[in-house]
Design a protein around this motif. Structure first.
Motif, PDB file in Angstrom:
ATOM      1  N   THR A  33      42.476  41.853  40.837  1.00 52.88           N
ATOM      2  CA  THR A  33      41.507  42.116  41.710  1.00 52.88           C
ATOM      3  C   THR A  33      41.641  41.094  42.843  1.00 52.88           C
ATOM      4  OG1 THR A  33      40.008  42.616  40.202  1.00 52.88           O
ATOM      5  CG2 THR A  33      38.863  41.793  42.099  1.00 52.88           C
ATOM      6  N   GLU A  35      41.075  39.466  47.144  1.00 57.66           N
ATOM      7  CA  GLU A  35      40.299  39.405  48.250  1.00 57.66           C
ATOM      8  C   GLU A  35      41.117  38.795  49.254  1.00 57.66           C
ATOM      9  OE1 GLU A  35      36.899  36.893  47.349  1.00 57.66           O
ATOM     10  OE2 GLU A  35      36.149  38.229  45.634  1.00 57.66           O
ATOM     11  N   ASN A  36      40.834  39.346  50.699  1.00 52.18           N
ATOM     12  CA  ASN A  36      41.510  38.568  51.744  1.00 52.18           C
ATOM     13  C   ASN A  36      42.944  38.852  51.821  1.00 52.18           C
ATOM     14  OD1 ASN A  36      38.940  37.749  52.855  1.00 52.18           O
ATOM     15  ND2 ASN A  36      39.048  36.144  51.394  1.00 52.18           N
ATOM     16  N   ASN A  61      40.492  49.012  47.917  1.00 47.60           N
ATOM     17  CA  ASN A  61      39.418  48.159  48.129  1.00 47.60           C
ATOM     18  C   ASN A  61      39.798  46.759  47.366  1.00 47.60           C
ATOM     19  OD1 ASN A  61      37.801  49.948  49.765  1.00 47.60           O
ATOM     20  ND2 ASN A  61      37.210  50.713  47.641  1.00 47.60           N
ATOM     21  N   GLY A  62      41.117  46.461  47.337  1.00 50.15           N
ATOM     22  CA  GLY A  62      41.570  44.852  46.637  1.00 50.15           C
ATOM     23  C   GLY A  62      41.509  45.102  45.168  1.00 50.15           C
ATOM     24  N   LYS A  63      41.615  46.346  44.635  1.00 46.47           N
ATOM     25  CA  LYS A  63      41.643  46.482  42.976  1.00 46.47           C
ATOM     26  C   LYS A  63      42.724  47.495  42.769  1.00 46.47           C
ATOM     27  CE  LYS A  63      36.882  45.353  42.409  1.00 46.47           C
ATOM     28  NZ  LYS A  63      35.625  45.809  41.538  1.00 46.47           N
ATOM     29  N   GLN A 112      42.651  37.556  39.156  1.00 46.69           N
ATOM     30  CA  GLN A 112      41.876  37.582  40.381  1.00 46.69           C
ATOM     31  C   GLN A 112      42.514  36.306  41.409  1.00 46.69           C
ATOM     32  OE1 GLN A 112      37.575  37.948  39.210  1.00 46.69           O
ATOM     33  NE2 GLN A 112      38.383  37.577  37.404  1.00 46.69           N
ATOM     34  N   ASP A 114      42.437  35.142  46.018  1.00 48.38           N
ATOM     35  CA  ASP A 114      41.964  35.400  47.057  1.00 48.38           C
ATOM     36  C   ASP A 114      43.225  34.870  48.238  1.00 48.38           C
ATOM     37  OD1 ASP A 114      41.143  34.762  49.526  1.00 48.38           O
ATOM     38  OD2 ASP A 114      39.091  33.930  49.107  1.00 48.38           O
TER      39      ASP A 114
END
Length: 382
Positions: A33, A35-36, A61-63, A112, A114
């Motif tokens: 996962t 993000e950014n 979608n980031g996944k 996960q 960022d």
């Protein structure tokens, strides 16, 4: 009726597997996962059988997720391919640090992150990764800070570099101290075994060996544990005062070089690689040492360890660029018959080994070592 019950039970477990997303016992499922993160794929790599393996994981979608067949407890790295996260330095680049986790067969490993806080990450899944996260949860933010400092250090000419270098060095020491403290507190963790090579260069050999011996028998009996035990035994044979292990290799000109043929001379072996920035930086001083001590009878040998044989042409090119006119050996050539890097138990590059006229090891020196300079000055009186 009995046969019908078996069919029903079989179908039930198939449905359960489809619903729960069962993971094969010989693979690790990686669920990412992000993000950014500006790219629609993320790359993961690992070593297996002495070769790099890898997968590109599509992200929607980031996944994204993938099942990998990495050997049990192999260190797997997530590589940041975002060009904005790299440092351009000279003719090359310094890649951003990786996010690491361990393959655990039959497990789901969730990572996960960022992209704006790389390489800080949350890693879940499996006992080994649970252990690792206890360390990375503290170490990740420091690695992030170090990377930010490095970007300033290498990307700008208008800053005072010395304070930056000192701060980066302090962070490295703090991270290494975390690893050193983790090992004795977690003797039954595979993570402790994995961390040992990282603390090796900063410890006396006897202390490093004791850290290994204090690990649980279960950990020491893993494949990596047995390999580490063999490496320790080989290191004992290549410590100062021990006879240097003999080897026979072909140099870049096709000449056979036997260490035993060089008895009666001091021999300086430099272990390096074209991929190693500190190695390249140490070469100008090595050239100076060659100019000063080769006329006094010191025989210089460079032994390069490359990532792959396809880098041979680059190896020859770098030798010319760095003006290294003495004996050059590519360890990859004939490595299955004679592995000089392994014989001398070299795990850090550059490493230099000085051998005396009787064929005994005088000393091992890391980097562009002042200790080597002092030793040569003491031997030759200048």
């Amino acid at each position: 009726i009995v046969q019908m019950k078996k069919i029903v039970i079989f179908l039930f477990w198939i449905v359960v597997g489809m619903v729960t997303g069962c993971v094969s016992n010989d693979t690790t499922k990686v669920i990412i996962t992000a993000e950014n993160y500006p790219l629609d794929t993320v790359r993961i790599v690992w070593m297996a059988g002495g070769e790099f393996k890898g997968e590109k994981v599509p992200l929607k979608n980031g996944k994204g997720e993938v099942e990998i067949s990495a050997p049990e407890y192999t260190l797997v790295s997530i590589i940041n391919d975002d060009p904005a996260q790299r440092i351009t330095y000279g003719d090359g680049i310094i890649p951003s640090p990786s996010i690491n986790f361990f393959a655990e067969m039959g497990q789901r490993i969730r990572v996960q992150f960022d992209g704006e806080r790389w390489p800080i990450a949350r890693i879940d899944g499996g006992k080994v990764n649970e252990d690792y996260m206890r360390l990375w949860g503290k170490k990740g933010p420091l690695e992030r800070k170090k990377w930010e400092l490095m970007r300033v250090l290498y990307s700008s000419e208008d800053v005072d570099k010395e304070p930056l270098k000192q701060e980066i060095s302090a962070i490295r020491e703090a991270c290494q101290q975390m690893e050193y403290e983790f090992i004795p507190l977690n003797p039954d963790s595979y993570v402790s075994l994995h961390l040992l090579p990282g603390v090796r260069t900063s410890l006396p050999f006897e202390k490093y060996e004791q850290l290994f011996l204090n690990l649980s028998e279960r950990v020491r009996n893993t494949e990596m544990g047995k390999s580490t035990s063999e490496q320790i035994a080989m290191t004992k044979k290549s410590l100062p005062g021990q006879p240097a292990p003999d080897f026979s290799k072909v140099d870049k000109k096709g000449n056979t070089i036997r260490l035993s043929d060089l008895k009666g001379k001091y021999v300086l072996i430099d272990f390096w690689g074209t991929w190693c920035i500190p190695c390249r930086r140490s070469h100008p001083h090595l050239v100076e040492l060659h100019e000063k001590y080769a006329p006094k009878g010191v025989y210089f040998i460079n032994v390069a360890q490359e990532n792959d044989m396809k880098f041979r042409d680059n190896w020859l090119k770098v030798i010319e660029e760095d003006k290294m006119t003495w004996t050059q050996i590519l360890n990859n050539e004939g490595q299955e018959g004679c592995d000089v890097v392994r014989l001398f138990s070299v795990t850090t590059f550059p490493t230099k080994v000085l051998i005396d006229q009787e064929g005994r090891i005088v000393g091992r020196y890391l980097g562009d070592s002042k200790e080597l300079d002092k030793e040569l000055e003491m031997i030759f009186g200048e």
